[in-house]
Design a protein around this motif. Structure first.
Motif, mmCIF file in Angstrom:
data_model
loop_
_atom_site.group_PDB
_atom_site.id
_atom_site.type_symbol
_atom_site.label_atom_id
_atom_site.label_comp_id
_atom_site.label_asym_id
_atom_site.label_seq_id
_atom_site.Cartn_x
_atom_site.Cartn_y
_atom_site.Cartn_z
ATOM 1 N N SER A 67 20.424 46.981 37.116
ATOM 2 C CA SER A 67 19.790 48.035 37.694
ATOM 3 C C SER A 67 19.232 48.429 36.971
ATOM 4 C CB SER A 67 20.214 49.484 38.522
ATOM 5 O OG SER A 67 20.973 48.323 39.294
ATOM 6 N N ARG A 68 19.516 49.017 35.150
ATOM 7 C CA ARG A 68 18.442 49.579 34.005
ATOM 8 C C ARG A 68 17.326 48.091 33.566
ATOM 9 N NH1 ARG A 68 23.121 50.051 30.410
ATOM 10 N NH2 ARG A 68 23.558 51.688 31.307
ATOM 11 N N ALA A 69 18.087 46.931 33.779
ATOM 12 C CA ALA A 69 16.680 46.066 32.970
ATOM 13 C C ALA A 69 15.994 45.977 34.209
ATOM 14 C CB ALA A 69 17.568 44.504 32.912
ATOM 15 N N MET A 70 16.146 46.130 35.624
ATOM 16 C CA MET A 70 15.541 45.923 36.259
ATOM 17 C C MET A 70 14.102 47.192 36.310
ATOM 18 S SD MET A 70 15.566 46.007 40.162
ATOM 19 C CE MET A 70 15.264 47.504 40.562
ATOM 20 N N PHE A 71 14.831 48.085 36.306
ATOM 21 C CA PHE A 71 13.628 49.365 36.286
ATOM 22 C C PHE A 71 12.700 48.844 35.000
ATOM 23 C CE2 PHE A 71 16.560 51.525 39.566
ATOM 24 C CZ PHE A 71 15.860 51.077 40.203
ATOM 25 N N GLY A 72 13.434 48.441 33.820
ATOM 26 C CA GLY A 72 12.499 48.968 31.498
ATOM 27 C C GLY A 72 11.677 47.430 32.684
ATOM 28 N N HIS A 73 12.405 46.304 33.162
ATOM 29 C CA HIS A 73 11.432 45.566 32.988
ATOM 30 C C HIS A 73 9.863 45.620 34.103
ATOM 31 C CE1 HIS A 73 9.862 40.876 34.194
ATOM 32 N NE2 HIS A 73 9.901 41.668 35.661
ATOM 33 N N PHE A 74 9.946 46.663 34.947
ATOM 34 C CA PHE A 74 8.719 47.228 35.328
ATOM 35 C C PHE A 74 8.290 48.790 34.643
ATOM 36 C CE2 PHE A 74 10.600 44.848 38.608
ATOM 37 C CZ PHE A 74 9.787 44.258 39.127
ATOM 38 N N GLY A 75 8.817 48.742 33.493
ATOM 39 C CA GLY A 75 8.150 49.764 32.790
ATOM 40 C C GLY A 75 8.361 51.427 33.082
ATOM 41 N N LEU A 76 10.040 51.665 34.088
ATOM 42 C CA LEU A 76 9.960 52.197 33.884
ATOM 43 C C LEU A 76 11.288 53.089 33.511
ATOM 44 C CD1 LEU A 76 9.670 51.920 37.699
ATOM 45 C CD2 LEU A 76 8.301 53.116 36.749
ATOM 46 N N GLY A 77 11.208 54.222 32.618
ATOM 47 C CA GLY A 77 11.932 54.924 31.834
ATOM 48 C C GLY A 77 13.000 55.853 32.929
ATOM 49 N N PRO A 78 14.003 55.561 31.645
ATOM 50 C CA PRO A 78 15.583 56.954 32.940
ATOM 51 C C PRO A 78 15.080 58.215 33.311
ATOM 52 C CG PRO A 78 15.952 55.922 31.198
ATOM 53 C CD PRO A 78 14.554 55.486 30.992
ATOM 54 N N HIS A 79 13.963 58.665 32.279
ATOM 55 C CA HIS A 79 13.329 60.183 32.356
ATOM 56 C C HIS A 79 12.072 60.551 32.877
ATOM 57 C CE1 HIS A 79 17.503 61.221 30.345
ATOM 58 N NE2 HIS A 79 16.621 60.005 28.707
ATOM 59 N N ASP A 80 11.786 59.412 33.653
ATOM 60 C CA ASP A 80 10.322 59.518 33.429
ATOM 61 C C ASP A 80 10.074 60.078 35.120
ATOM 62 O OD1 ASP A 80 9.636 56.919 31.823
ATOM 63 O OD2 ASP A 80 9.251 55.687 33.375
ATOM 64 N N TYR A 81 10.595 59.896 36.123
ATOM 65 C CA TYR A 81 10.888 61.240 36.696
ATOM 66 C C TYR A 81 11.803 62.806 36.977
ATOM 67 C CZ TYR A 81 7.839 57.218 38.798
ATOM 68 O OH TYR A 81 6.788 56.406 38.761
ATOM 69 N N GLU A 82 12.021 63.126 36.184
ATOM 70 C CA GLU A 82 12.300 64.125 35.435
ATOM 71 C C GLU A 82 11.844 65.054 36.579
ATOM 72 O OE1 GLU A 82 15.062 63.968 31.123
ATOM 73 O OE2 GLU A 82 13.337 64.905 31.608
ATOM 74 N N GLY A 83 12.835 65.928 37.203
ATOM 75 C CA GLY A 83 12.261 66.983 37.839
ATOM 76 C C GLY A 83 11.617 66.721 39.049
ATOM 77 N N LYS A 84 11.704 65.262 39.399
ATOM 78 C CA LYS A 84 10.321 64.459 40.971
ATOM 79 C C LYS A 84 11.434 64.267 41.070
ATOM 80 C CE LYS A 84 6.495 64.463 37.653
ATOM 81 N NZ LYS A 84 5.153 63.711 37.211
#
Ligand SMILES: C[S@@+](CC[C@H](N)C(=O)[O-])C[C@H]1O[C@@H](n2cnc3c(N)ncnc32)[C@H](O)[C@@H]1O
Length: 265
Positions: A67-84
């Motif tokens: 799952s980490r590799a997949m979201f990373g593949h789309f340029g989405l980082g683990p902290h991109d949606y903090e508080g969102k």
């Protein structure tokens, strides 16, 4: 350092023709964008439940790594949606969106009540958990969601245009949706819908969504190019179309990703 295994010369010669033929085949498919809800409830969902109950991958650490590799593949980082707000549509029995640290996860999963009691399930950690299908709208989240994620779900649903309509209504003005699902050459009991690239783009347009990224497969980032069924997963990142015709500003996946059906680009 790991390198992708080198394909043999005959495979390298035949492969482009093979994929071209598959593309023609997909282009000729008749889409199947909706079925009776009763057929979905009586056939697809019981099969889905028993699949998750015995699935070993979701119990394992590979689920988190992939799952980490997949979201990373789309340029989405683990902290991109903090508080969102991240809405996980068809969340399954274990949250892929747990990847987004500090995000408020709204999980929409019709089998939530059956899944949440499985020993490996983390569905109860979601900010909200709704045991409804994606075709049902949650009015409290209208225009409030920063990211809609739907992975390996849309071909399992019973009404694709209704789900996409809801996705468009959930998105905040700067929000975006990551939708990834398999293309099938025919429907089967667990996958009632056949969603072809052309048909789904027409629905996106009709529902006021603009495609900012499209690709097939996951390149070399993941060891597979579909979620469960060949020939490939279709991936889209979407935003609500601005009234002027241009996309709203905001951060988004920075990579355009592969468009090669062989998943190699
Ligand atoms: C293959 S699982 C994928 C689960 C999760 N997204 C993942 O990637 O691990 C497909 C999921 O879609 C859900 N699903 C099927 N029909 C749906 C619908 N109409 N609305 C929302 N989810 C649906 C199923 O219950 C199942 O949990």
């Amino acid at each position: 350092v790991t390198t992708a295994p080198r394909r043999s010369l005959p495979r390298r010669i035949v492969s482009p023709f093979y994929w071209k033929a598959r593309e023609w085949h997909i282009g000729l498919l008749r889409p199947h964008l909706s079925v009776q809800r009763a057929a979905w409830a009586d056939e697809a969902q019981p099969g889905e439940l028993s699949f998750h109950e015995s699935d070993q991958w979701r119990r394992s650490d590979d689920f988190v790594v992939d799952s980490r590799a997949m979201f990373g593949h789309f340029g989405l980082g683990p902290h991109d949606y903090e508080g969102k707000v991240v809405l996980d549509l068809g969340a399954g029995s274990r949250l892929r969106t747990a990847y987004f640290e500090g995000a408020r996860i709204v999980a929409v999963e019709p089998l939530a009540e059956q899944f949440r009691v499985l020993d490996f399930s983390d569905l109860d950690t979601a900010y909200e958990l709704h045991a409804v299908p994606g075709e049902e709208f949650l009015p409290q989240w209208e225009h409030k969601v920063d990211l809609v994620v739907s992975i390996n779900v849309l071909d399992h649903c019973y009404d694709f245009p209704a789900v996409i309509d809801n996705v468009a209504r959930y998105l905040a003005p700067d929000g975006q949706a990551l939708l990834s699902f398999d293309v099938h050459s025919h429907a089967d009991p667990l996958h009632p819908l056949v969603i072809t690239p052309r048909a789904c783009r027409a629905v996106f347009r009709d529902k006021g969504l603009e495609v900012t990224h499209q690709s097939k497969g996951f390149g070399t980032d993941l060891p597979y190019r579909w979620h469960g069924h060949p020939p490939y997963a279709l991936n889209y990142v979407l935003r609500r179309r601005a009234a002027s015709g241009s996309a709203p500003s905001g951060s988004g996946p920075s990579r355009s990703g592969p468009s090669d059906p062989a998943g190699g680009g």
